[in-house]
Design an enzyme around this catalytic site. Structure first.
Site, PDB file in Angstrom:
ATOM      1  N   PHE A 177      14.738  57.084 -55.622  1.00  0.00           N
ATOM      2  CA  PHE A 177      15.842  56.231 -55.200  1.00  0.00           C
ATOM      3  C   PHE A 177      16.952  57.150 -54.721  1.00  0.00           C
ATOM      4  O   PHE A 177      17.203  58.191 -55.321  1.00  0.00           O
ATOM      5  CB  PHE A 177      16.357  55.380 -56.368  1.00  0.00           C
ATOM      6  CG  PHE A 177      15.461  54.253 -56.752  1.00  0.00           C
ATOM      7  CD1 PHE A 177      15.841  52.949 -56.535  1.00  0.00           C
ATOM      8  CD2 PHE A 177      14.232  54.500 -57.359  1.00  0.00           C
ATOM      9  CE1 PHE A 177      15.010  51.901 -56.899  1.00  0.00           C
ATOM     10  CE2 PHE A 177      13.400  53.470 -57.727  1.00  0.00           C
ATOM     11  CZ  PHE A 177      13.787  52.162 -57.493  1.00  0.00           C
ATOM     12  N   CYS A 178      17.667  56.767 -53.661  1.00  0.00           N
ATOM     13  CA  CYS A 178      18.622  57.699 -53.083  1.00  0.00           C
ATOM     14  C   CYS A 178      19.750  56.966 -52.386  1.00  0.00           C
ATOM     15  O   CYS A 178      19.628  55.796 -52.037  1.00  0.00           O
ATOM     16  CB  CYS A 178      17.952  58.609 -52.043  1.00  0.00           C
ATOM     17  SG  CYS A 178      16.382  59.324 -52.563  1.00  0.00           S
ATOM     18  N   THR A 179      20.852  57.680 -52.156  1.00  0.00           N
ATOM     19  CA  THR A 179      21.911  57.224 -51.265  1.00  0.00           C
ATOM     20  C   THR A 179      22.258  58.372 -50.335  1.00  0.00           C
ATOM     21  O   THR A 179      22.539  59.476 -50.797  1.00  0.00           O
ATOM     22  CB  THR A 179      23.163  56.797 -52.053  1.00  0.00           C
ATOM     23  OG1 THR A 179      22.837  55.746 -52.964  1.00  0.00           O
ATOM     24  CG2 THR A 179      24.247  56.313 -51.091  1.00  0.00           C
ATOM     25  N   ASP A 198      15.137  58.961 -47.822  1.00  0.00           N
ATOM     26  CA  ASP A 198      15.231  57.986 -48.907  1.00  0.00           C
ATOM     27  C   ASP A 198      13.949  57.166 -48.945  1.00  0.00           C
ATOM     28  O   ASP A 198      13.377  56.830 -47.891  1.00  0.00           O
ATOM     29  CB  ASP A 198      16.411  57.036 -48.691  1.00  0.00           C
ATOM     30  CG  ASP A 198      17.760  57.739 -48.790  1.00  0.00           C
ATOM     31  OD1 ASP A 198      17.771  58.966 -49.001  1.00  0.00           O
ATOM     32  OD2 ASP A 198      18.790  57.056 -48.645  1.00  0.00           O
ATOM     33  N   ARG A 210      23.824  49.411 -53.927  1.00  0.00           N
ATOM     34  CA  ARG A 210      24.691  50.582 -53.839  1.00  0.00           C
ATOM     35  C   ARG A 210      25.363  50.666 -52.465  1.00  0.00           C
ATOM     36  O   ARG A 210      26.360  51.352 -52.302  1.00  0.00           O
ATOM     37  CB  ARG A 210      23.862  51.861 -54.087  1.00  0.00           C
ATOM     38  CG  ARG A 210      23.461  52.058 -55.529  1.00  0.00           C
ATOM     39  CD  ARG A 210      22.323  53.038 -55.684  1.00  0.00           C
ATOM     40  NE  ARG A 210      21.038  52.437 -55.355  1.00  0.00           N
ATOM     41  CZ  ARG A 210      20.138  52.976 -54.545  1.00  0.00           C
ATOM     42  NH1 ARG A 210      20.360  54.143 -53.971  1.00  0.00           N
ATOM     43  NH2 ARG A 210      18.991  52.353 -54.302  1.00  0.00           N
TER      44      ARG A 210
END
Length: 391
Positions: free
Chosen positions: A136-138, A218, A330
């Site tokens: 999971f990433c931003t 991502d 997010r």
């Protein structure tokens, strides 16, 4: 978009009460997190590409062998729980076959890492393919009023992978943090590019090729995700598809411009769906390349589909043209905080503060990296004290 995997995870999360922690709603933007504490900076190592593949990782892996072994033991147990015994055993029993079929030089690098870590090749292979399915990433790209581009990312890992109810942390995320390193990939004594890696992981997740482009990827959640590609690789010997993080390493080593990198990331057949976030060295060179395994769709910095249509792009783990799910949004606080900061304040400082705002920063976040195409990159280990979102 198919959110079934996340819906199932969320239902499991609530039903089993696996995480006994208060998760506050988004309330305000962090404006004072920058500069990061120097003690959280990740260590720097060199990967000498002039060495034979089996020897490239010996120094780093020898220094981190205890931590790698602890992580892999945990990952094996948790993967068994997530996949079930039948599918888990099938994959585990075929990992030697997978290792032997990996493209060169990754096959030999995996063998060298296993030797340096005193572990089985199959175990190091599991470690190296695991990221095709569970990140999971931003990621954020922004441009200041003078046309300078900045790129930052949080890498979150370990959802539903061993919650510790006493410490309020995800076990795998905590085991990964000691493995985060900054790598300088060198040929002929000169740095070709830099990346942020987990020690012993040979692919590329976050990187910069100075003066040319910056990069992060991502995870994209789809029913035909990474495990489908892995099974096709094993069952049907379908080796015409690229492992995502191997493709990105090839792009970092070989592409000489933003446009060349964008083309390679857009058109190559992949083992898993993914979002490639690419920044260039010139104004307006910023894009999110949304990849199916065989097709792509690009949202550029100045396109109508971008979050702002102007000076920034934000990618979490959901398509730009859809709304993120209520249980993992997010994007909305990131967009809010970027707009609150304004383009006049566009900088690595603003990116770090946004990435430090909860729930963008959460219990899964292992590191934050900042990239300036003209000056390189840095990364810092992260923690999120209670009250904090679990993801």
């Amino acid at each position: 978009m198919d959110n079934r995997p996340l819906v199932i995870f969320a239902a499991l999360f609530v039903t089993t009460q696996a995480v006994s922690i208060a998760s506050p709603p988004f309330s305000s933007c962090d404006t004072k997190a920058y500069p990061p504490d120097p003690k959280d900076a990740v260590p720097v190592y060199t990967v000498n590409l002039d060495l034979p593949p089996k020897e490239r990782w010996v120094e780093l892996v020898s220094a981190k062998k205890v931590e790698i072994a602890g992580l892999i033991d945990d990952v094996k147990n948790l993967t068994l729980t997530l996949l079930g015994e039948k599918l888990f055993n099938f994959i585990i029993n075929n990992l030697d076959k997978v290792a032997a079929s990996l493209p060169h030089p990754y096959d030999e690098e995996v063998v060298g890492i296993a030797s340096a870590a005193d572990m089985l090749v199959a175990e190091i292979t599991l470690y190296n393919i695991f990221y095709e399915a569970f990140t999971f990433c931003t990621s954020i790209i922004m441009q200041d009023p003078d046309g300078n581009l900045y790129h930052g990312r949080n890498l979150d890992f370990g959802l539903f992978m061993g919650w510790d109810p006493k410490k309020h942390v995800w076990r795998v995320a905590e085991l990964l943090k000691p493995l985060v390193v900054q790598l300088k990939w060198q040929k002929g004594g000169k740095t070709v590019y830099e990346s942020i890696n987990y020690a012993g992981y040979v692919g590329i997740l976050t990187a910069v090729k100075q003066g040319k482009f910056t990069f992060s990827f991502d995870e994209r959640f789809k029913a035909n995700g990474g495990f489908v590609g892995i099974l096709e690789w094993i069952l049907f010997n379908d080796h015409n598809q690229k492992w995502v993080s191997f493709l990105t390493r090839e792009v970092m080593e070989n592409a000489e411009s933003y446009d060349e990198a964008k083309s390679l990331l857009s058109k190559t057949r992949l083992l898993a769906p993914v979002y490639f976030i690419l920044g260039g060295a010139k104004p307006k060179e910023g894009s999110i390349i949304t990849r199916w395994r065989d097709e792509f769709r690009t949202v550029d910095l100045w396109s109508k589909e971008s979050d702002s249509g102007s000076w920034y792009l934000v990618e979490t783990n959901y398509d730009q043209w859809t709304s993120p799910p209520f249980f993992d949004d997010r994007r909305t606080p990131a967009v809010h905080c970027l707009n609150a900061g304004g383009q006049k304040n566009a900088s690595l400082e603003l990116i770090y503060n946004v990435l430090s705002t909860r729930p963008i920063l959460n219990k899964l976040t292992t590191y934050t990296s900042l990239m300036d195409v003209n000056h390189g990159m840095e990364a810092w280990l992260r923690s999120c004290g209670d009250p904090c979102w679990p993801w």
